[in-house]
Design a protein around this motif. Structure first.
Motif, PDB file in Angstrom:
ATOM      1  N   CYS A  54       4.747   5.353   3.386  1.00 58.44           N
ATOM      2  CA  CYS A  54       4.986   6.737   3.215  1.00 58.44           C
ATOM      3  C   CYS A  54       3.752   7.137   2.486  1.00 58.44           C
ATOM      4  CB  CYS A  54       6.205   7.330   2.776  1.00 58.44           C
ATOM      5  SG  CYS A  54       6.413   8.907   2.687  1.00 58.44           S
ATOM      6  N   VAL A  55       3.172   8.133   2.447  1.00 59.90           N
ATOM      7  CA  VAL A  55       2.007   8.635   1.755  1.00 59.90           C
ATOM      8  C   VAL A  55       2.602   9.040   0.360  1.00 59.90           C
ATOM      9  CG1 VAL A  55       0.393   8.886   3.439  1.00 59.90           C
ATOM     10  CG2 VAL A  55       1.648  10.923   2.620  1.00 59.90           C
ATOM     11  N   LYS A  56       3.643   9.627   0.228  1.00 60.57           N
ATOM     12  CA  LYS A  56       4.064  10.138  -0.841  1.00 60.57           C
ATOM     13  C   LYS A  56       4.156   9.078  -1.792  1.00 60.57           C
ATOM     14  CE  LYS A  56       8.003  12.595  -2.858  1.00 60.57           C
ATOM     15  NZ  LYS A  56       7.472  12.198  -4.162  1.00 60.57           N
ATOM     16  N   GLN A  76      -3.929   3.895  -4.293  1.00 62.18           N
ATOM     17  CA  GLN A  76      -3.447   3.002  -4.893  1.00 62.18           C
ATOM     18  C   GLN A  76      -1.823   3.015  -4.604  1.00 62.18           C
ATOM     19  OE1 GLN A  76      -4.553   2.296  -8.772  1.00 62.18           O
ATOM     20  NE2 GLN A  76      -2.855   0.585  -9.156  1.00 62.18           N
ATOM     21  N   HIS A  77      -1.429   1.718  -4.395  1.00 63.49           N
ATOM     22  CA  HIS A  77       0.108   1.766  -4.321  1.00 63.49           C
ATOM     23  C   HIS A  77       0.823   2.161  -5.544  1.00 63.49           C
ATOM     24  CE1 HIS A  77      -1.217  -1.787  -6.326  1.00 63.49           C
ATOM     25  NE2 HIS A  77      -0.166  -1.845  -6.704  1.00 63.49           N
ATOM     26  N   ASN A  78       2.059   2.553  -5.587  1.00 66.55           N
ATOM     27  CA  ASN A  78       3.048   2.642  -6.560  1.00 66.55           C
ATOM     28  C   ASN A  78       3.967   1.508  -6.444  1.00 66.55           C
ATOM     29  OD1 ASN A  78       5.531   3.046  -7.657  1.00 66.55           O
ATOM     30  ND2 ASN A  78       5.015   5.236  -7.840  1.00 66.55           N
ATOM     31  N   CYS A  79       3.873   0.583  -7.198  1.00 64.94           N
ATOM     32  CA  CYS A  79       4.654  -0.785  -7.078  1.00 64.94           C
ATOM     33  C   CYS A  79       6.274  -0.416  -6.736  1.00 64.94           C
ATOM     34  CB  CYS A  79       4.427  -1.846  -8.130  1.00 64.94           C
ATOM     35  SG  CYS A  79       2.888  -2.587  -7.898  1.00 64.94           S
ATOM     36  N   LEU A  86      -3.665   2.284   0.694  1.00 64.60           N
ATOM     37  CA  LEU A  86      -4.179   2.750   1.909  1.00 64.60           C
ATOM     38  C   LEU A  86      -5.421   3.251   1.631  1.00 64.60           C
ATOM     39  CD1 LEU A  86      -3.348   4.267   4.500  1.00 64.60           C
ATOM     40  CD2 LEU A  86      -2.847   6.365   2.985  1.00 64.60           C
ATOM     41  N   VAL A  87      -6.260   3.068   2.526  1.00 68.82           N
ATOM     42  CA  VAL A  87      -7.511   3.187   2.823  1.00 68.82           C
ATOM     43  C   VAL A  87      -8.071   4.296   4.040  1.00 68.82           C
ATOM     44  CG1 VAL A  87     -10.008   2.556   3.028  1.00 68.82           C
ATOM     45  CG2 VAL A  87      -8.556   1.278   1.529  1.00 68.82           C
ATOM     46  N   ILE A  88      -8.360   5.072   3.805  1.00 67.89           N
ATOM     47  CA  ILE A  88      -8.722   6.093   5.098  1.00 67.89           C
ATOM     48  C   ILE A  88     -10.254   6.328   5.145  1.00 67.89           C
ATOM     49  CG2 ILE A  88      -8.272   8.441   5.973  1.00 67.89           C
ATOM     50  CD1 ILE A  88      -5.765   8.777   4.176  1.00 67.89           C
ATOM     51  N   ARG A  89     -10.596   5.850   6.254  1.00 67.87           N
ATOM     52  CA  ARG A  89     -12.154   6.281   6.458  1.00 67.87           C
ATOM     53  C   ARG A  89     -12.289   7.441   7.608  1.00 67.87           C
ATOM     54  NH1 ARG A  89     -10.988   0.714   6.262  1.00 67.87           N
ATOM     55  NH2 ARG A  89     -12.407  -0.226   4.971  1.00 67.87           N
ATOM     56  N   TYR A  90     -13.156   8.124   7.105  1.00 64.10           N
ATOM     57  CA  TYR A  90     -13.529   9.582   8.012  1.00 64.10           C
ATOM     58  C   TYR A  90     -14.974   9.312   8.341  1.00 64.10           C
ATOM     59  CZ  TYR A  90      -9.515  11.255   5.141  1.00 64.10           C
ATOM     60  OH  TYR A  90      -8.375  11.482   4.255  1.00 64.10           O
ATOM     61  N   VAL A  91     -14.998   9.643   9.746  1.00 64.76           N
ATOM     62  CA  VAL A  91     -16.182   9.557  10.396  1.00 64.76           C
ATOM     63  C   VAL A  91     -16.316  11.264  10.915  1.00 64.76           C
ATOM     64  CG1 VAL A  91     -16.193   7.189  11.173  1.00 64.76           C
ATOM     65  CG2 VAL A  91     -15.348   8.926  12.775  1.00 64.76           C
ATOM     66  N   GLY A  92     -17.739  11.522  11.155  1.00 62.54           N
ATOM     67  CA  GLY A  92     -18.201  12.664  11.454  1.00 62.54           C
ATOM     68  C   GLY A  92     -17.628  14.043  10.546  1.00 62.54           C
ATOM     69  N   VAL A  93     -17.768  13.695   9.361  1.00 63.81           N
ATOM     70  CA  VAL A  93     -17.401  14.488   8.152  1.00 63.81           C
ATOM     71  C   VAL A  93     -18.103  15.919   8.115  1.00 63.81           C
ATOM     72  CG1 VAL A  93     -16.744  15.078   5.741  1.00 63.81           C
ATOM     73  CG2 VAL A  93     -16.307  12.820   6.937  1.00 63.81           C
ATOM     74  N   SER A  94     -17.342  17.021   8.583  1.00 64.87           N
ATOM     75  CA  SER A  94     -18.272  18.187   8.657  1.00 64.87           C
ATOM     76  C   SER A  94     -17.815  19.115   7.136  1.00 64.87           C
ATOM     77  CB  SER A  94     -17.872  19.158   9.756  1.00 64.87           C
ATOM     78  OG  SER A  94     -16.520  19.240   9.977  1.00 64.87           O
ATOM     79  N   SER A  95     -16.715  18.642   6.552  1.00 65.31           N
ATOM     80  CA  SER A  95     -16.213  19.489   5.493  1.00 65.31           C
ATOM     81  C   SER A  95     -15.653  18.646   4.545  1.00 65.31           C
ATOM     82  CB  SER A  95     -15.629  20.835   5.892  1.00 65.31           C
ATOM     83  OG  SER A  95     -15.090  21.313   4.727  1.00 65.31           O
ATOM     84  N   ASN A 145      -5.721   2.404   7.169  1.00 68.13           N
ATOM     85  CA  ASN A 145      -5.293   1.196   7.043  1.00 68.13           C
ATOM     86  C   ASN A 145      -4.759   0.868   5.937  1.00 68.13           C
ATOM     87  OD1 ASN A 145      -7.068   0.117   9.518  1.00 68.13           O
ATOM     88  ND2 ASN A 145      -8.540   0.772   8.214  1.00 68.13           N
ATOM     89  N   TRP A 146      -3.743   0.264   5.784  1.00 68.72           N
ATOM     90  CA  TRP A 146      -2.710  -0.208   4.773  1.00 68.72           C
ATOM     91  C   TRP A 146      -3.340  -1.584   4.459  1.00 68.72           C
ATOM     92  CZ3 TRP A 146       0.372   2.850   2.006  1.00 68.72           C
ATOM     93  CH2 TRP A 146       0.846   4.054   2.649  1.00 68.72           C
TER      94      TRP A 146
END
Length: 155
Positions: A54-56, A76-79, A86-95, A145-146
C-alpha cells in the motif's frame, strides 16, 4: 484529489482516509488509463491499508529528472509496514508540480497519505498527497516497481 477523501467521517471519527469513492469509480475509467498506470491503480494491494504494498506511509526519498520528459520518483519503505521500496518511472512527462512550490524542500513533504491516478489528455495524471505537500505529474504513462528494502535496522 477528485475522488479520494482525505478527511472522511467514519462514525464519530473525522479525518480518516477513504479511497472508496475512487475505487468505486476506477472500473469506469480504467480502460482510459495507459497500461502501466492501469496496472498500478488497479493493484488490489494499492489501497489496502494492511498490505505491505500500500502506498500509504511510504516516504519520498528521491526525485530524478524533474523538468524532463522522463522522471523517476523513489519512495522509501516504512519497516513497520512495508518490506519493499517503491520506484515510479514516468515517461512523456508534460507537467510536474510540487505544492507548496518549494522545490528545494521536497524531501520535507513527509509520509504519503494516498494517491490518485486519473486519465488525462496526455495519458494519465498522478497526484500523490503527503503530510506536508502534494506532487502532481501528468505523463504518457508510468511504471511502478516494488524493490528490495533493507528492514534490518527498522528505520
Amino acid at each position: 484529489m477528485e475522488y479520494v477523501n482525505l478527511d472522511a467521517q467514519v462514525g464519530d471519527l473525522s479525518g480518516d482516509l477513504d479511497p472508496s469513492r475512487y475505487l468505486e469509480h476506477l472500473p469506469s475509467i480504467c480502460s482510459d488509463l495507459p497500461p502501466g498506470a492501469r496496472s498500478f491503480a488497479t493493484d488490489t494491494d494499492h489501497y489496502d491499508f494492511h498490505s505491505r504494498r500500500c502506498v500509504k506511509d511510504l516516504v519520498l526519498r528521491a526525485i530524478r529528472g524533474a523538468g524532463g520528459e522522463e522522471m523517476e520518483i523513489e519512495f522509501q519503505h516504512n519497516c513497520w509496514k512495508h518490506d519493499r521500496d517503491l520506484v515510479i518511472r514516468y515517461v512523456g512527462v508534460s507537467s510536474f508540480v510540487i505544492d507548496p512550490a518549494a522545490e528545494d524542500r521536497w524531501t520535507d513533504l513527509g509520509a504519503v497519505l494516498l494517491d490518485e491516478i486519473l486519465p488525462h489528455r496526455e495519458g494519465c495524471s498522478h497526484e500523490i498527497v503527503c503530510w506536508e505537500g502534494t506532487l502532481t505529474i501528468a505523463c504518457r504513462d508510468l511504471q511502478a516497481n516494488w524493490t528490495e528494502a533493507d528492514c534490518s535496522s527498522k528505520s
